[in-house]
Design a protein around this motif. Sequence first.
Motif, PDB file in Angstrom:
ATOM      1  N   LEU A  41       0.833  -1.210   0.000  1.00 34.98           N
ATOM      2  CA  LEU A  41       0.000   0.000   0.000  1.00 34.98           C
ATOM      3  C   LEU A  41       0.863   1.254   0.000  1.00 34.98           C
ATOM      4  O   LEU A  41       0.560   2.232  -0.685  1.00 34.98           O
ATOM      5  N   SER A  42       1.973   1.221   0.753  1.00 38.10           N
ATOM      6  CA  SER A  42       2.872   2.378   0.783  1.00 38.10           C
ATOM      7  C   SER A  42       3.482   2.642  -0.584  1.00 38.10           C
ATOM      8  O   SER A  42       3.680   3.802  -0.977  1.00 38.10           O
ATOM      9  N   LEU A  43       3.781   1.569  -1.334  1.00 38.65           N
ATOM     10  CA  LEU A  43       4.323   1.744  -2.675  1.00 38.65           C
ATOM     11  C   LEU A  43       3.287   2.385  -3.602  1.00 38.65           C
ATOM     12  O   LEU A  43       3.615   3.271  -4.404  1.00 38.65           O
ATOM     13  N   VAL A  44       2.049   1.930  -3.488  1.00 35.77           N
ATOM     14  CA  VAL A  44       0.980   2.493  -4.326  1.00 35.77           C
ATOM     15  C   VAL A  44       0.771   3.971  -4.002  1.00 35.77           C
ATOM     16  O   VAL A  44       0.657   4.814  -4.906  1.00 35.77           O
ATOM     17  N   VAL A  45       0.734   4.302  -2.710  1.00 30.01           N
ATOM     18  CA  VAL A  45       0.553   5.696  -2.299  1.00 30.01           C
ATOM     19  C   VAL A  45       1.708   6.557  -2.801  1.00 30.01           C
ATOM     20  O   VAL A  45       1.508   7.667  -3.309  1.00 30.01           O
ATOM     21  N   SER A  46       2.940   6.040  -2.685  1.00 23.27           N
ATOM     22  CA  SER A  46       4.115   6.787  -3.166  1.00 23.27           C
ATOM     23  C   SER A  46       4.021   7.050  -4.661  1.00 23.27           C
ATOM     24  O   SER A  46       4.293   8.156  -5.138  1.00 23.27           O
ATOM     25  N   GLU A  76       7.877  16.029  -6.811  1.00 21.19           N
ATOM     26  CA  GLU A  76       7.589  14.608  -6.980  1.00 21.19           C
ATOM     27  C   GLU A  76       8.512  13.766  -6.105  1.00 21.19           C
ATOM     28  O   GLU A  76       8.076  12.830  -5.420  1.00 21.19           O
ATOM     29  N   THR A  77       9.809  14.114  -6.133  1.00 17.59           N
ATOM     30  CA  THR A  77      10.783  13.407  -5.307  1.00 17.59           C
ATOM     31  C   THR A  77      10.479  13.592  -3.830  1.00 17.59           C
ATOM     32  O   THR A  77      10.539  12.643  -3.034  1.00 17.59           O
ATOM     33  N   ASP A  78      10.135  14.831  -3.455  1.00 18.38           N
ATOM     34  CA  ASP A  78       9.856  15.133  -2.053  1.00 18.38           C
ATOM     35  C   ASP A  78       8.644  14.358  -1.539  1.00 18.38           C
ATOM     36  O   ASP A  78       8.651  13.859  -0.406  1.00 18.38           O
ATOM     37  N   ALA A  79       7.620  14.213  -2.354  1.00 14.63           N
ATOM     38  CA  ALA A  79       6.419  13.474  -1.947  1.00 14.63           C
ATOM     39  C   ALA A  79       6.744  12.005  -1.685  1.00 14.63           C
ATOM     40  O   ALA A  79       6.303  11.415  -0.682  1.00 14.63           O
ATOM     41  N   LEU A  81       9.663  10.718  -0.870  1.00 16.01           N
ATOM     42  CA  LEU A  81      10.522  10.601   0.301  1.00 16.01           C
ATOM     43  C   LEU A  81       9.738  10.755   1.596  1.00 16.01           C
ATOM     44  O   LEU A  81      10.020  10.087   2.592  1.00 16.01           O
ATOM     45  N   ARG A  82       8.740  11.621   1.588  1.00 14.06           N
ATOM     46  CA  ARG A  82       7.946  11.828   2.812  1.00 14.06           C
ATOM     47  C   ARG A  82       7.099  10.595   3.134  1.00 14.06           C
ATOM     48  O   ARG A  82       6.990  10.191   4.295  1.00 14.06           O
ATOM     49  N   VAL A  83       6.498   9.986   2.118  1.00 14.05           N
ATOM     50  CA  VAL A  83       5.756   8.745   2.350  1.00 14.05           C
ATOM     51  C   VAL A  83       6.703   7.644   2.818  1.00 14.05           C
ATOM     52  O   VAL A  83       6.408   6.888   3.753  1.00 14.05           O
ATOM     53  N   SER A  84       7.860   7.566   2.187  1.00 13.44           N
ATOM     54  CA  SER A  84       8.843   6.545   2.547  1.00 13.44           C
ATOM     55  C   SER A  84       9.325   6.738   3.979  1.00 13.44           C
ATOM     56  O   SER A  84       9.505   5.755   4.722  1.00 13.44           O
ATOM     57  N   LEU A  85       9.532   7.981   4.393  1.00 13.20           N
ATOM     58  CA  LEU A  85       9.987   8.244   5.757  1.00 13.20           C
ATOM     59  C   LEU A  85       8.936   7.813   6.771  1.00 13.20           C
ATOM     60  O   LEU A  85       9.272   7.215   7.807  1.00 13.20           O
ATOM     61  N   GLY A  86       7.660   8.084   6.489  1.00 14.55           N
ATOM     62  CA  GLY A  86       6.605   7.629   7.389  1.00 14.55           C
ATOM     63  C   GLY A  86       6.562   6.115   7.491  1.00 14.55           C
ATOM     64  O   GLY A  86       6.423   5.552   8.584  1.00 14.55           O
ATOM     65  N   ASN A  87       6.715   5.449   6.345  1.00 15.27           N
ATOM     66  CA  ASN A  87       6.734   3.989   6.335  1.00 15.27           C
ATOM     67  C   ASN A  87       7.954   3.452   7.080  1.00 15.27           C
ATOM     68  O   ASN A  87       7.865   2.481   7.843  1.00 15.27           O
ATOM     69  N   PHE A  88       9.097   4.092   6.863  1.00 14.13           N
ATOM     70  CA  PHE A  88      10.332   3.690   7.529  1.00 14.13           C
ATOM     71  C   PHE A  88      10.202   3.826   9.048  1.00 14.13           C
ATOM     72  O   PHE A  88      10.590   2.926   9.800  1.00 14.13           O
ATOM     73  N   LEU A  89       9.659   4.934   9.510  1.00  9.05           N
ATOM     74  CA  LEU A  89       9.507   5.148  10.952  1.00  9.05           C
ATOM     75  C   LEU A  89       8.543   4.126  11.558  1.00  9.05           C
ATOM     76  O   LEU A  89       8.770   3.627  12.660  1.00  9.05           O
ATOM     77  N   ALA A 358      12.077   3.935  -2.144  1.00  7.60           N
ATOM     78  CA  ALA A 358      12.163   5.386  -2.336  1.00  7.60           C
ATOM     79  C   ALA A 358      13.249   5.740  -3.348  1.00  7.60           C
ATOM     80  O   ALA A 358      13.068   6.620  -4.199  1.00  7.60           O
ATOM     81  N   MET A 359      14.375   5.034  -3.268  1.00 11.42           N
ATOM     82  CA  MET A 359      15.451   5.295  -4.226  1.00 11.42           C
ATOM     83  C   MET A 359      15.033   4.895  -5.643  1.00 11.42           C
ATOM     84  O   MET A 359      15.380   5.558  -6.622  1.00 11.42           O
ATOM     85  N   LEU A 360      14.290   3.808  -5.766  1.00  8.29           N
ATOM     86  CA  LEU A 360      13.804   3.406  -7.086  1.00  8.29           C
ATOM     87  C   LEU A 360      12.899   4.475  -7.687  1.00  8.29           C
ATOM     88  O   LEU A 360      13.010   4.820  -8.860  1.00  8.29           O
ATOM     89  N   LEU A 361      11.989   4.995  -6.867  1.00  5.92           N
ATOM     90  CA  LEU A 361      11.004   5.951  -7.375  1.00  5.92           C
ATOM     91  C   LEU A 361      11.593   7.327  -7.623  1.00  5.92           C
ATOM     92  O   LEU A 361      11.039   8.107  -8.399  1.00  5.92           O
TER      93      LEU A 361
END
Length: 411
Positions: A41-46, A76-79, A81-89, A358-361
Amino acid sequence: MWAASCLASCCAACACDACRTVVSGISRRSARIAYCGLFALSLVVSWILREVAAPLMEKLPWINHFHKTPDREWFETDAVLRVSLGNFLFFTILAFSMVGVKNQRDPRDAVHHGGWMMKIICWFILVILMFFVPNEIISFYESASKFGAGLFLLVQVVLLLDFVHGWNDKWVGYDEQFWYVALLVVSLVCYLATFGFSGLLFHLFTPSGQDCGLNTFFIVMTLTLVLLFAIVALHPAVGGSILPASVISLYCMYLCYSGLASEPRDYECNGLHKHSKAISTGTLTLGLLTTVLSVVYSAVRAGSSTTLLSPPSSPRAGKPLLPMDKADEHEEKEKNKPVSYSYAFFHIIFSLASMYSAMLLTGWSTSVGESGKLVDVGWPSVWVRIITGWATAGLYIWSLVAPILFPEREF
């Protein structure tokens, strides 16, 4: 207007009921797959926010506080990274909270397997909160993600080695001619694909009239490793199998292609520049699919006591002072069962996978979006993929020769 409000309320109620039904249906055995679903789901949202969130983020003053508004690619990159950071935390907090869980009596065992409605709410809150943190924190996370993504690739390699060795042992264990023939056929197909792939790489990334010594070195080095795999695996002292060698060979050749395809589009030795958008999208899709498969495989294999996810053997509880009836005794035994895998390491894999996705996207690039609309492009990505291929080769050869070098140890 009243009808629209009623319709919206009904839809919301139905959505809540559906969520409750799904969450309540998550059992102890399906919890690992549920974590995979949350990660997917996090990948889809990202991916969605990477495409649609830029216009909205341009209007947020705590994000767009520059004298000159950055390009759309920056947002686009910032969005992402922010989703990825939430998922990471989210997964990192779970990982630290699960350190030291050894048996099912531990209250944290119930937290790991249950409380899904609260977990989903917390996940959403964390992702939303990340859109209110300063840009400096996102920039730091972006730099850290490059190292975390490299660690995930190494974990991915270990999982692949575990998979191919298990696959080979299972087919050999049948001890029937059909399965031996199947091993030979699959191995030949993998080798044909590997050498065919190498020919395509020479055609695309070493064009005539250009000095492409670096690309030639990458391809020849990979072919050398492929031959080395077969020689070592078939050596009488090793007594290995050709199936793992062929599968690892194909994977190393894929990593070589992935690295070469990530070279900048204006690089004269990159023959994919004419099909850059289609290739970039395909590479991204394949990379994300590989990531999801790795995470799902780690979750499924987590139930085995022989995998890298297994914790140290947990201590056994002493006998009770007073006798118990059979029902209580059975319940006590269930609670005293040791956990079958390390919950902390399980969540760490998801944390690292969040960084890698996140790096892929974002294309392994800086937040200025130097790769434009193209994803997964740039020299950092090239070297990460190439070095990962070499690390894969080293780990595979070590898995073959280590039992010979250290016969007193168990591998």
